[in-house]
Design a protein around this motif. Sequence first.
Motif, PDB file in Angstrom:
ATOM      1  N   LEU A  14       0.834  -1.206   0.000  1.00  0.00           N
ATOM      2  CA  LEU A  14       0.000   0.000   0.000  1.00  0.00           C
ATOM      3  C   LEU A  14       0.873   1.263   0.000  1.00  0.00           C
ATOM      4  CD1 LEU A  14      -3.022  -0.705   2.351  1.00  0.00           C
ATOM      5  CD2 LEU A  14      -3.064  -0.226  -0.085  1.00  0.00           C
ATOM      6  N   ILE A  15       1.939   1.205   0.833  1.00  0.00           N
ATOM      7  CA  ILE A  15       2.815   2.395   0.875  1.00  0.00           C
ATOM      8  C   ILE A  15       3.477   2.613  -0.478  1.00  0.00           C
ATOM      9  CG2 ILE A  15       4.933   3.286   1.887  1.00  0.00           C
ATOM     10  CD1 ILE A  15       4.061   2.000   4.526  1.00  0.00           C
ATOM     11  N   ASP A  19       2.992   5.823  -2.767  1.00  0.00           N
ATOM     12  CA  ASP A  19       4.118   6.605  -3.294  1.00  0.00           C
ATOM     13  C   ASP A  19       4.015   6.782  -4.791  1.00  0.00           C
ATOM     14  OD1 ASP A  19       5.388   7.194  -0.951  1.00  0.00           O
ATOM     15  OD2 ASP A  19       6.514   5.297  -0.903  1.00  0.00           O
ATOM     16  N   ALA A  20       3.599   5.716  -5.497  1.00  0.00           N
ATOM     17  CA  ALA A  20       3.441   5.822  -6.961  1.00  0.00           C
ATOM     18  C   ALA A  20       2.344   6.797  -7.323  1.00  0.00           C
ATOM     19  CB  ALA A  20       3.173   4.418  -7.541  1.00  0.00           C
ATOM     20  N   ASP A  27       6.309  14.454  -0.377  1.00  0.00           N
ATOM     21  CA  ASP A  27       5.799  13.857   0.865  1.00  0.00           C
ATOM     22  C   ASP A  27       6.430  12.478   1.097  1.00  0.00           C
ATOM     23  OD1 ASP A  27       4.357  16.068   0.584  1.00  0.00           O
ATOM     24  OD2 ASP A  27       2.412  15.196   1.003  1.00  0.00           O
ATOM     25  N   ARG A  28       6.600  12.183   2.414  1.00  0.00           N
ATOM     26  CA  ARG A  28       7.062  10.833   2.790  1.00  0.00           C
ATOM     27  C   ARG A  28       5.913  10.097   3.438  1.00  0.00           C
ATOM     28  NH1 ARG A  28       9.451   8.386   7.249  1.00  0.00           N
ATOM     29  NH2 ARG A  28       9.372  10.324   8.424  1.00  0.00           N
ATOM     30  N   ILE A  29       5.476   8.982   2.854  1.00  0.00           N
ATOM     31  CA  ILE A  29       4.335   8.207   3.358  1.00  0.00           C
ATOM     32  C   ILE A  29       4.761   7.516   4.649  1.00  0.00           C
ATOM     33  CG2 ILE A  29       2.654   6.437   2.836  1.00  0.00           C
ATOM     34  CD1 ILE A  29       2.422   8.936   1.165  1.00  0.00           C
ATOM     35  N   LEU A  86      -4.337   3.371  -7.860  1.00  0.00           N
ATOM     36  CA  LEU A  86      -4.604   4.425  -6.896  1.00  0.00           C
ATOM     37  C   LEU A  86      -4.309   5.797  -7.508  1.00  0.00           C
ATOM     38  CD1 LEU A  86      -3.168   3.021  -3.541  1.00  0.00           C
ATOM     39  CD2 LEU A  86      -5.564   3.339  -4.147  1.00  0.00           C
ATOM     40  N   GLU A  87      -5.153   6.761  -7.130  1.00  0.00           N
ATOM     41  CA  GLU A  87      -4.937   8.125  -7.577  1.00  0.00           C
ATOM     42  C   GLU A  87      -5.427   9.069  -6.490  1.00  0.00           C
ATOM     43  OE1 GLU A  87      -7.141   8.582 -11.124  1.00  0.00           O
ATOM     44  OE2 GLU A  87      -9.088   8.603 -10.133  1.00  0.00           O
TER      45      GLU A  87
END
Length: 891
Positions: A14-15, A19-20, A27-29, A86-87
């Motif tokens: 998920l992370i 990130d993608a 940003d850092r997830i 994801l978007e």
Amino acid sequence: MAKGAAGGAEDEELISAADAALEGCKDRITMAIRVGKSRGIWGKSGRLGRHMSKPRVLALSTKFSSKGQRTKAFLRVLKYSSGGVLEPAKLYKLKHLSKVEVTPNDPSGCTFMLGFDNLRSQSVSPPQWTMRNIDDRNRFLVCILNMSKEILGRLPKLIGIDIVEMALWAKENTPTVTTKASTPDGPAASVMTQNDLRVTVERDLVSQAEEEDMEALLGTYVMGIGEAEAFSERLKRELLALEAANVHAILESEPLIEEVLQGLEAASVCVEDMDEWLGIFNVKLRHMREDIESIESRNNKLEMQSVNNKALIEELDKLLERLRVPSEFASSLTGSSFDEARMLQNVEACEWLATALHALEVPNLDPCYANMRAVREKRAELEKLKTTFVKRASEFLRNYFASLVDFMISDKSYFSQRGQLKRPDHADLRYKCRTYARLMQHLKSLDKRCLGPLRKAYCQSLNVLLRREAREFANELRASTKASRNPTVWLEGSVGSNQTANNADTSTVSEAYSKMLTIFIPLLVDESSFFAHFMCFEVLALVPPGAPSANADKNGSNSDTNEDDLSPIDLDGNDIKPNKNSAELAALNESLQELLDGIQDDFYAVVDWAYKIDPLRCISMHGITERYLSGQKADAAGFVRRLLDDLESRISMQFSKFVDEACHQIERNERNVRQMGIQSYIPRFATLATRMEQYIQGQSRDLVDQAYTKFVSIMFVTLERIAQTDPKYADMVLLENYAAFQNSLYDLANVVPTLAKFYHQASEAYEQACTRHISVIIYIQFEKLFQFAQKIEDLIYTITPEEIPFQLGLSKMDLRKMLKSSLSGVDKSISAMYRRLQKNLTSEELLPSLWDKCKKEFLDKYESFAVLIAKVYPNETITSVDEMRDLLASM
């Protein structure tokens, strides 16, 4: 443990997917977790309507801001696209998170709401997030709380969540290994890592001391938890004991309280005194502020007054400069002479006075100064100076004009004398007048009313000079012209010795008249032009550009022009362009009438003198006048045009007088009862017309053609009247005179259209008279022959030709008797006809043509008679037409 490992791998995916989706962001997830999104719609059973939720991913991220040297925390909502990728959907700043509320309607406790204080529409219920299990919820919320405490320094409000329970869950699910990492915001941060948990926080939710106290408390009461009522009573007793201890402690501290109250009272008194002093100081400060404002207001007014006074002084200095009258100008305006040497100073004084008056007018002067007493007094003083100067200058100029003319009149060398024609020369007069040309223009600008008397004085003075010059010139012109006088009796019957006088040369008369016009018409035009400019009339130039003046020398140069500039000027010294003002033009022509009136009498005298010598010279003089009249195109030279018009009319009147006298002489011929032969006025008219054509010399023919028309009309009417006095010889008189008219005017009729018209009229009248006269002669000699033919013609229209011989008087026997009496001696009858034609004919040169006409007419009549006899009497023999033609040819 397998489950936890699987959860950790899923979180890593998920992370990575988050990130993608956020590629390009810095940003850092920190954490990403799957949730279900709904709007709080529940079923009747109280369970969440799963079919209404939408799959989402919540991600917590941080970003270091170099601008503010701090870390920002965000909550990002990610959704799945139609391709399962994801978007980004929404972004929330964690600093605006105000509350976290677990939904009470969800028994599982997996549904919660996040409240943000910056949402635009608070009327719309926030979305509800549903986790898969309680561990996912706790793990997500603990991460949010840790980030809020460490990054933001505060915690959001928790509703429906026990903070102690959350701390215990975190303690149980936090691994023992804690790594320290330095962050830009402070000391080492703690990162808790478990198989199914990946949360980074900086400090624990509960400190170590608090945790130990909570464990001791729980250990103390752990055995009594089961006895709820006994535990409750115990807690109540301890509470009452604590409250009693607190009241006792408060009572024991009464002296301290009294001391504190006394201190408070003393402080209150000091505060009241301070408030009173502050009130006094406030009043004083208010008064001081009012004084300062008053001082500043007065200071501003003084500064404004100072500036205004300075500007007023400058304006007054300028005004005083305007109001100051220089002494040299004042002396020139009031008492200076008008000699030529002083004219420059006088003109400068005029210019200054005009400028000063103009500067005191409202458009050039501020209206607020117009009614000042000093301005009014100075304007009155300038008006007085203007009146004084205009009066002095006008009086001087009137006397000056009269003295100039008197000086010229007293010197006889200026005028024509016996044996010497003198051309008028006004060069010296104009030169002296030009000295005062600028003065005249300034007088006009100062007071236009003064021009009227000056113009009148100039006209009266110069009129005397011009009339004297014209009278002396005309008298000497007539005295020096030698010409034989021709009589006015041109067309009367007696010839006598006057016939030779008509051929006398009178060309000097026309030359004298032409010389009079050549000398004086340009002079009058020049005088009109000079007067118009000198007296400041705003009209167009009278003399066309390039036209020579009356005083030009032999080489064509004009000695009068270009000596001075007479163009009108304005107050600034600029030339004023003339216009076609009708009122100004009318005033100019009225003045010119006064300037030149009376000079026309000398021109009339020359015309009358020329008429008495030779009336026909009116033709030449008329042409000369027309040429001069066509050259006067300028409207302002009205008098000169009127003079030429009057001369033309007078010449036409004199010539008409001559024509009337000549016509009267023609009419006197009909008084003789018996007049035969050619009338005397016919050859005399030919001579008159020949001389008139010599005088006209290609000029306008109207005057001569009108005379021709009147002459010939009277001649023809008189001739008809003379012919009717004796009807027996009327045709003979007419044909002889019409023939003489044609013969005498044959050459002129070829070149003069008017005479050609009368020539053809006379030719027709001649033919008619010849026809009538020949018919009478033929009828007298062969009366019976043509009477017999007439009877036959009268009957041939009513009866047949065969019946005519049986009519009374028309039998064959009557025919033979008539032929015997009329044609038996036809040669003698023809000879008698010739003698009758010749008997009363005074012009022998007409006889051959008349006899030929007579023979032709007789032969035509006889041929008609022969045709008629052959038709009615076919068996009768008469003299043939050929025999008669041969007989006439032999006569």
